[in-house]
Design a protein around this motif. Structure first.
Motif, PDB file in Angstrom:
ATOM      1  N   LEU A 241       1.046  -1.358   0.063  1.00 22.55           N
ATOM      2  CA  LEU A 241      -0.144   0.071   0.454  1.00 22.55           C
ATOM      3  C   LEU A 241       0.380   1.297   0.112  1.00 22.55           C
ATOM      4  O   LEU A 241       0.217   2.366  -1.310  1.00 22.55           O
ATOM      5  CB  LEU A 241      -0.823   0.001   1.353  1.00 22.55           C
ATOM      6  N   TRP A 242       1.956   0.790   0.318  1.00 19.95           N
ATOM      7  CA  TRP A 242       3.567   2.322   0.383  1.00 19.95           C
ATOM      8  C   TRP A 242       3.396   2.232  -0.250  1.00 19.95           C
ATOM      9  O   TRP A 242       3.891   3.437  -1.127  1.00 19.95           O
ATOM     10  CB  TRP A 242       4.065   1.923   2.361  1.00 19.95           C
ATOM     11  N   LYS A 243       4.031   1.476  -0.796  1.00 22.64           N
ATOM     12  CA  LYS A 243       4.686   1.359  -2.337  1.00 22.64           C
ATOM     13  C   LYS A 243       4.185   1.881  -3.618  1.00 22.64           C
ATOM     14  O   LYS A 243       4.275   2.967  -4.410  1.00 22.64           O
ATOM     15  CB  LYS A 243       5.794   0.209  -1.754  1.00 22.64           C
ATOM     16  N   GLN A 249      -2.640   6.317   4.874  1.00 19.65           N
ATOM     17  CA  GLN A 249      -3.043   5.592   5.783  1.00 19.65           C
ATOM     18  C   GLN A 249      -2.794   4.350   5.497  1.00 19.65           C
ATOM     19  O   GLN A 249      -3.896   3.384   5.948  1.00 19.65           O
ATOM     20  CB  GLN A 249      -5.053   5.815   5.508  1.00 19.65           C
ATOM     21  N   ALA A 250      -1.773   3.673   5.433  1.00 18.66           N
ATOM     22  CA  ALA A 250      -1.831   1.945   4.816  1.00 18.66           C
ATOM     23  C   ALA A 250      -2.071   1.830   6.197  1.00 18.66           C
ATOM     24  O   ALA A 250      -2.661   0.160   5.998  1.00 18.66           O
ATOM     25  CB  ALA A 250       0.464   2.110   4.026  1.00 18.66           C
ATOM     26  N   LEU A 291      -6.356   4.370  -3.657  1.00 24.78           N
ATOM     27  CA  LEU A 291      -4.945   4.384  -3.685  1.00 24.78           C
ATOM     28  C   LEU A 291      -4.642   2.638  -3.567  1.00 24.78           C
ATOM     29  O   LEU A 291      -3.984   1.920  -3.626  1.00 24.78           O
ATOM     30  CB  LEU A 291      -4.378   5.247  -2.737  1.00 24.78           C
ATOM     31  N   THR A 292      -5.545   2.221  -2.349  1.00 27.88           N
ATOM     32  CA  THR A 292      -5.842   1.009  -2.326  1.00 27.88           C
ATOM     33  C   THR A 292      -5.829  -0.134  -3.187  1.00 27.88           C
ATOM     34  O   THR A 292      -5.346  -1.296  -3.768  1.00 27.88           O
ATOM     35  CB  THR A 292      -6.665   0.462  -1.364  1.00 27.88           C
ATOM     36  N   ILE A 298      -1.666  -3.479  -9.266  1.00 28.05           N
ATOM     37  CA  ILE A 298       0.066  -3.470  -9.359  1.00 28.05           C
ATOM     38  C   ILE A 298       0.468  -4.496  -9.004  1.00 28.05           C
ATOM     39  O   ILE A 298       1.472  -5.216 -10.015  1.00 28.05           O
ATOM     40  CB  ILE A 298       0.661  -1.663  -8.920  1.00 28.05           C
ATOM     41  N   GLU A 299       0.426  -5.303  -7.704  1.00 29.07           N
ATOM     42  CA  GLU A 299       0.970  -6.482  -7.280  1.00 29.07           C
ATOM     43  C   GLU A 299       0.332  -7.041  -7.658  1.00 29.07           C
ATOM     44  O   GLU A 299       1.098  -8.126  -8.151  1.00 29.07           O
ATOM     45  CB  GLU A 299       0.645  -5.945  -5.813  1.00 29.07           C
ATOM     46  N   THR A 300      -1.091  -7.380  -8.050  1.00 29.85           N
ATOM     47  CA  THR A 300      -1.443  -8.557  -8.342  1.00 29.85           C
ATOM     48  C   THR A 300      -1.524  -8.689 -10.067  1.00 29.85           C
ATOM     49  O   THR A 300      -1.039  -9.837 -10.267  1.00 29.85           O
ATOM     50  CB  THR A 300      -3.119  -7.730  -8.986  1.00 29.85           C
ATOM     51  N   ASN A 301      -0.860  -8.016 -10.922  1.00 32.92           N
ATOM     52  CA  ASN A 301      -0.357  -8.042 -12.180  1.00 32.92           C
ATOM     53  C   ASN A 301       1.397  -7.947 -12.239  1.00 32.92           C
ATOM     54  O   ASN A 301       1.676  -7.670 -13.915  1.00 32.92           O
ATOM     55  CB  ASN A 301      -0.955  -7.222 -13.115  1.00 32.92           C
TER      56      ASN A 301
END
Ligand SMILES: C[S@@+](CC[C@H](N)C(=O)[O-])C[C@H]1O[C@@H](n2cnc3c(N)ncnc32)[C@H](O)[C@@H]1O
Length: 399
Positions: A241-243, A249-250, A291-292, A298-301
């Protein structure tokens, strides 16, 4: 579960990836290539010729995986049909995606008869179609079956100059190498999701529509957003969530996710969006889950890793004078493109600890412009989604 590997390359700009003397456009001998070869398949290239007439009606989706072109349009698109001009006259196809920065793409790539251009993000086929209309040959890729079907139907009138292949653009060297391509006049990637992804609740990209928390562009991908949300450890989730979301608010959001999943798995988009809305009340026009959702997508793909791999490999495939254009939609991606192009266009490198500047072994390009191209007011009035689009372009220097 731990996060997926952030990048297949520790240093994507390492000239080592391309051993000296390797022919431009050929496949490298590195282990990573052979790993990809095993999982990737290449289709039939219409302009390379095929003796099988039956293939006229087919669209390559992978070696030995030709699929029948759909006869009529496809179900489920929102928006009205599009009028698509083609060699056989104007036709109607269901709305899929409105291409952004079209004039800027054409200005950067200068499509013309005889040129071979790679479009790594075919999507609805809008950019590719404009390239084809100007006489270029296009080899395109997309990791989404639905995009390939839609664009294949839309562009079937150009079968002698157009080919669509299924795959991730991070693997393009393998795909083009197997197909015998040794150099390109132009390359385009227009990254991120299409309007169709956001419109289709069942794909799980939208926090406004209820659907399975999926978010895979390639529906055969190994991991869904729900897998990430329900199985990643607290620290890994916060990092993502940060990156990838730059979500201030991560910590608070991850704490709420952990509490919720201890009671019941988080399976749907609205379940997650509502959970986030409860802990982060809305304070701007933006939905608190924006943002979440971006970070999970982004992580999924593995989007940034794919972008880095693509940018590292592209110079070897462009002929001298060939152009590369990249359209990105958020600052995270644009930063990766900007840094890559900056590094790859610097003739000399200098560091305070060096006695003198050194020649940059990764200097392949001339920047087409220092600043990225953005949508004009006119385009924004027609397509507000173009607001965050940024195009950066480079030209390959002689080897
Ligand atoms: C913004 S749309 C492209 C729109 C397209 N330029 C047009 O004119 O319609 C992005 C497309 O790229 C695809 N995509 C995103 N990342 C990809 C990747 N790493 N490899 C292959 N396709 C990708 C998505 O599936 C989506 O269809």
């Amino acid at each position: 579960m731990l996060p997926q590997t952030a990048s297949i390359f520790s240093n994507p700009w390492n000239a080592d990836l391309f051993p000296a003397g390797e022919k431009m456009g050929s496949i490298g001998e590195k282990g990573w290539v052979s790993r990809i070869v095993q999982t990737f398949q290449v289709g039939v290239w219409p302009w390379f010729g095929t003796s099988e007439d039956a293939m006229d009606d087919m669209m390559p989706l992978g070696r030995g995986t030709l699929i029948q072109r759909p006869v009529e349009g496809e179900p489920g698109s929102s928006g009205g049909p599009e009028q698509v001009p083609g060699p056989g006259g104007a036709r109607e196809v269901p709305f899929y995606h409105l291409p952004v920065l079209m004039n800027e793409v054409l200005e950067a790539l200068e499509p013309a008869p005889g040129k071979l251009i790679f479009d790594g993000t075919l999507g609805g086929g809008g950019h590719t179609e404009a390239l084809l209309q100007r006489g270029a040959r296009v080899v395109a890729m997309d990791q989404d079956d639905e995009a390939l079907r839609h664009a294949g139907e839309r562009l079937k009138g150009y079968a002698d100059r157009f080919c669509a292949l299924k795959g991730n653009f991070r693997d393009f060297p393998t795909v083009l190498g197997e197909a015998g391509v040794t150099g390109l006049d132009g390359m385009l990637i227009d990254i991120g999701v299409s309007s169709r992804h956001l419109d289709a609740a069942e794909r799980g990209f939208s926090f406004n529509k209820d659907g399975p928390l999926d978010m895979r562009m390639d529906t055969s991908g190994p991991i869904t957003a729900a897998d990430i949300v329900n199985t990643y450890e607290q620290g890994a989730l916060e990092q993502i969530l940060w990156k990838y979301g730059e979500e201030p608010q991560a910590r608070k959001i991850v704490k709420a996710i952990l509490a919720e999943r201890a009671k019941t798995p988080i399976k749907t988009t609205l379940q997650l969006a509502e959970l986030i809305s409860k802990v982060c009340p809305k304070y701007s026009k933006r939905h608190p889950a924006t943002l979440t959702f971006q970070a999970l997508r982004i992580e999924t793909n593995q989007e940034l890793a794919a972008l880095e791999a693509f940018l590292a490999a592209a110079p070897k495939w462009l002929k001298p004078g060939g152009r590369l254009a990249v359209i990105s939609f958020h600052s995270l991606e644009d930063r990766v493109v900007k840094h890559a192009f900056h590094h790859q266009s610097q003739v000399w490198l200098d560091r305070p600890e060096w006695p003198e500047p050194k020649r940059n072994p990764d200097c392949f390009y001339r920047l087409l412009s220092r600043k990225p191209k953005e949508a004009t007011e006119n385009e924004l009035s027609l397509n507000p989604r173009a607001r965050s689009a940024r195009l950066r372009g480079v030209e390959r220097l002689p080897a």
